[in-house]
Design a protein around this motif. Structure first.
Motif, PDB file in Angstrom:
ATOM      1  N   SER A 138      -5.850   6.781   1.782  1.00 34.52           N
ATOM      2  CA  SER A 138      -6.039   5.609   0.927  1.00 34.52           C
ATOM      3  C   SER A 138      -6.735   4.516   1.732  1.00 34.52           C
ATOM      4  O   SER A 138      -6.597   4.414   2.946  1.00 34.52           O
ATOM      5  CB  SER A 138      -4.702   5.098   0.386  1.00 34.52           C
ATOM      6  OG  SER A 138      -3.935   4.538   1.406  1.00 34.52           O
ATOM      7  N   PHE A 139      -7.473   3.721   1.001  1.00 36.59           N
ATOM      8  CA  PHE A 139      -8.129   2.558   1.583  1.00 36.59           C
ATOM      9  C   PHE A 139      -7.694   1.369   0.748  1.00 36.59           C
ATOM     10  O   PHE A 139      -8.135   1.204  -0.391  1.00 36.59           O
ATOM     11  CB  PHE A 139      -9.646   2.718   1.562  1.00 36.59           C
ATOM     12  CG  PHE A 139     -10.365   1.604   2.253  1.00 36.59           C
ATOM     13  CD1 PHE A 139     -10.425   1.579   3.635  1.00 36.59           C
ATOM     14  CD2 PHE A 139     -10.953   0.592   1.540  1.00 36.59           C
ATOM     15  CE1 PHE A 139     -11.063   0.545   4.283  1.00 36.59           C
ATOM     16  CE2 PHE A 139     -11.593  -0.434   2.171  1.00 36.59           C
ATOM     17  CZ  PHE A 139     -11.656  -0.470   3.556  1.00 36.59           C
ATOM     18  N   LEU A 189       1.259  14.687   2.665  1.00 36.27           N
ATOM     19  CA  LEU A 189       1.884  14.903   1.374  1.00 36.27           C
ATOM     20  C   LEU A 189       2.513  16.287   1.346  1.00 36.27           C
ATOM     21  O   LEU A 189       1.832  17.285   1.587  1.00 36.27           O
ATOM     22  CB  LEU A 189       0.841  14.777   0.258  1.00 36.27           C
ATOM     23  CG  LEU A 189       1.258  15.169  -1.154  1.00 36.27           C
ATOM     24  CD1 LEU A 189       2.336  14.233  -1.662  1.00 36.27           C
ATOM     25  CD2 LEU A 189       0.063  15.160  -2.076  1.00 36.27           C
ATOM     26  N   GLU A 190       3.802  16.345   1.087  1.00 41.71           N
ATOM     27  CA  GLU A 190       4.496  17.622   0.979  1.00 41.71           C
ATOM     28  C   GLU A 190       4.848  17.843  -0.487  1.00 41.71           C
ATOM     29  O   GLU A 190       5.423  16.961  -1.131  1.00 41.71           O
ATOM     30  CB  GLU A 190       5.751  17.621   1.839  1.00 41.71           C
ATOM     31  CG  GLU A 190       6.415  18.965   1.955  1.00 41.71           C
ATOM     32  CD  GLU A 190       7.584  18.963   2.928  1.00 41.71           C
ATOM     33  OE1 GLU A 190       8.162  20.039   3.125  1.00 41.71           O
ATOM     34  OE2 GLU A 190       7.919  17.900   3.457  1.00 41.71           O
ATOM     35  N   ARG A 235       3.533   8.711   6.513  1.00 42.16           N
ATOM     36  CA  ARG A 235       2.319   8.111   7.064  1.00 42.16           C
ATOM     37  C   ARG A 235       1.960   8.779   8.386  1.00 42.16           C
ATOM     38  O   ARG A 235       2.787   8.897   9.276  1.00 42.16           O
ATOM     39  CB  ARG A 235       2.536   6.615   7.283  1.00 42.16           C
ATOM     40  CG  ARG A 235       1.279   5.891   7.599  1.00 42.16           C
ATOM     41  CD  ARG A 235       1.431   4.427   7.793  1.00 42.16           C
ATOM     42  NE  ARG A 235       2.608   3.857   7.185  1.00 42.16           N
ATOM     43  CZ  ARG A 235       2.907   2.581   7.257  1.00 42.16           C
ATOM     44  NH1 ARG A 235       2.131   1.745   7.884  1.00 42.16           N
ATOM     45  NH2 ARG A 235       3.993   2.119   6.694  1.00 42.16           N
ATOM     46  N   ARG A 236       0.704   9.235   8.510  1.00 38.73           N
ATOM     47  CA  ARG A 236       0.239   9.854   9.753  1.00 38.73           C
ATOM     48  C   ARG A 236      -0.545   8.887  10.610  1.00 38.73           C
ATOM     49  O   ARG A 236      -0.412   8.889  11.821  1.00 38.73           O
ATOM     50  CB  ARG A 236      -0.633  11.066   9.457  1.00 38.73           C
ATOM     51  CG  ARG A 236       0.154  12.289   9.188  1.00 38.73           C
ATOM     52  CD  ARG A 236      -0.592  13.583   9.265  1.00 38.73           C
ATOM     53  NE  ARG A 236      -2.042  13.480   9.372  1.00 38.73           N
ATOM     54  CZ  ARG A 236      -2.868  14.463   9.085  1.00 38.73           C
ATOM     55  NH1 ARG A 236      -2.388  15.604   8.670  1.00 38.73           N
ATOM     56  NH2 ARG A 236      -4.171  14.323   9.196  1.00 38.73           N
ATOM     57  N   ILE A 266       0.832  -1.192   0.000  1.00 36.88           N
ATOM     58  CA  ILE A 266       0.000   0.000   0.000  1.00 36.88           C
ATOM     59  C   ILE A 266       0.874   1.252   0.000  1.00 36.88           C
ATOM     60  O   ILE A 266       0.596   2.224  -0.703  1.00 36.88           O
ATOM     61  CB  ILE A 266      -0.964  -0.015   1.207  1.00 36.88           C
ATOM     62  CG1 ILE A 266      -2.012  -1.125   1.029  1.00 36.88           C
ATOM     63  CG2 ILE A 266      -1.644   1.334   1.384  1.00 36.88           C
ATOM     64  CD1 ILE A 266      -2.851  -1.382   2.254  1.00 36.88           C
ATOM     65  N   ALA A 267       1.961   1.238   0.776  1.00 41.44           N
ATOM     66  CA  ALA A 267       2.867   2.390   0.828  1.00 41.44           C
ATOM     67  C   ALA A 267       3.529   2.631  -0.523  1.00 41.44           C
ATOM     68  O   ALA A 267       3.637   3.782  -0.974  1.00 41.44           O
ATOM     69  CB  ALA A 267       3.920   2.181   1.905  1.00 41.44           C
ATOM     70  N   GLU A 268       3.964   1.580  -1.198  1.00 40.30           N
ATOM     71  CA  GLU A 268       4.590   1.737  -2.509  1.00 40.30           C
ATOM     72  C   GLU A 268       3.591   2.269  -3.533  1.00 40.30           C
ATOM     73  O   GLU A 268       3.927   3.141  -4.345  1.00 40.30           O
ATOM     74  CB  GLU A 268       5.180   0.410  -2.974  1.00 40.30           C
ATOM     75  CG  GLU A 268       6.385  -0.014  -2.167  1.00 40.30           C
ATOM     76  CD  GLU A 268       6.859  -1.417  -2.485  1.00 40.30           C
ATOM     77  OE1 GLU A 268       6.323  -2.037  -3.425  1.00 40.30           O
ATOM     78  OE2 GLU A 268       7.763  -1.887  -1.778  1.00 40.30           O
ATOM     79  N   PHE A 269       2.364   1.767  -3.496  1.00 38.63           N
ATOM     80  CA  PHE A 269       1.315   2.272  -4.382  1.00 38.63           C
ATOM     81  C   PHE A 269       1.063   3.752  -4.115  1.00 38.63           C
ATOM     82  O   PHE A 269       0.929   4.557  -5.043  1.00 38.63           O
ATOM     83  CB  PHE A 269       0.020   1.475  -4.185  1.00 38.63           C
ATOM     84  CG  PHE A 269      -1.192   2.180  -4.728  1.00 38.63           C
ATOM     85  CD1 PHE A 269      -1.456   2.168  -6.085  1.00 38.63           C
ATOM     86  CD2 PHE A 269      -2.043   2.878  -3.886  1.00 38.63           C
ATOM     87  CE1 PHE A 269      -2.561   2.838  -6.593  1.00 38.63           C
ATOM     88  CE2 PHE A 269      -3.146   3.549  -4.380  1.00 38.63           C
ATOM     89  CZ  PHE A 269      -3.411   3.522  -5.737  1.00 38.63           C
TER      90      PHE A 269
END
Length: 101
Positions: free
Chosen positions: A85-86, A69-70, A49-50, A25-28
């Protein structure tokens, strides 16, 4: 093999699978954020990730991850927005108003 050792083995396998799933999920999400910034003529700076939790969305149980997101619009400034994201689907992008060159 006793029932206790079987439960421990299955628990370890489940934890390993969920770790692997969160990495996917993180890579996506990184690819999506990069692509989103390119389409909107923004410079992608970072994605952090928060929060992460298991949640239901439209009847499906999966990981709900909120990212910070920065991005930059001119290269000399930085703005911070959120991306939710889900699973492997982005369900929300919240970006602040930014300066357009």
């Amino acid at each position: 093999m006793t029932l206790g050792s079987l439960v421990i083995l299955l628990s370890i396998c489940w934890i390993a699978f969920q770790y692997w799933r969160l990495r996917g999920i993180a890579e996506f999400s990184i690819r999506y954020a990069n692509q989103y910034c390119e389409q909107n003529n923004l410079q992608f700076l970072s994605l952090a990730r928060r929060s992460t939790r298991i949640s239901a969305y439209r009847g499906k149980l999966d990981w709900k991850v909120v990212y910070q997101l920065e991005f930059s619009s001119s290269g000399s400034d930085a703005y911070i927005g959120t991306m939710t994201s889900f699973g492997n689907k982005v369900i929300e992008m919240n970006l602040p108003a930014y300066k357009i060159n």
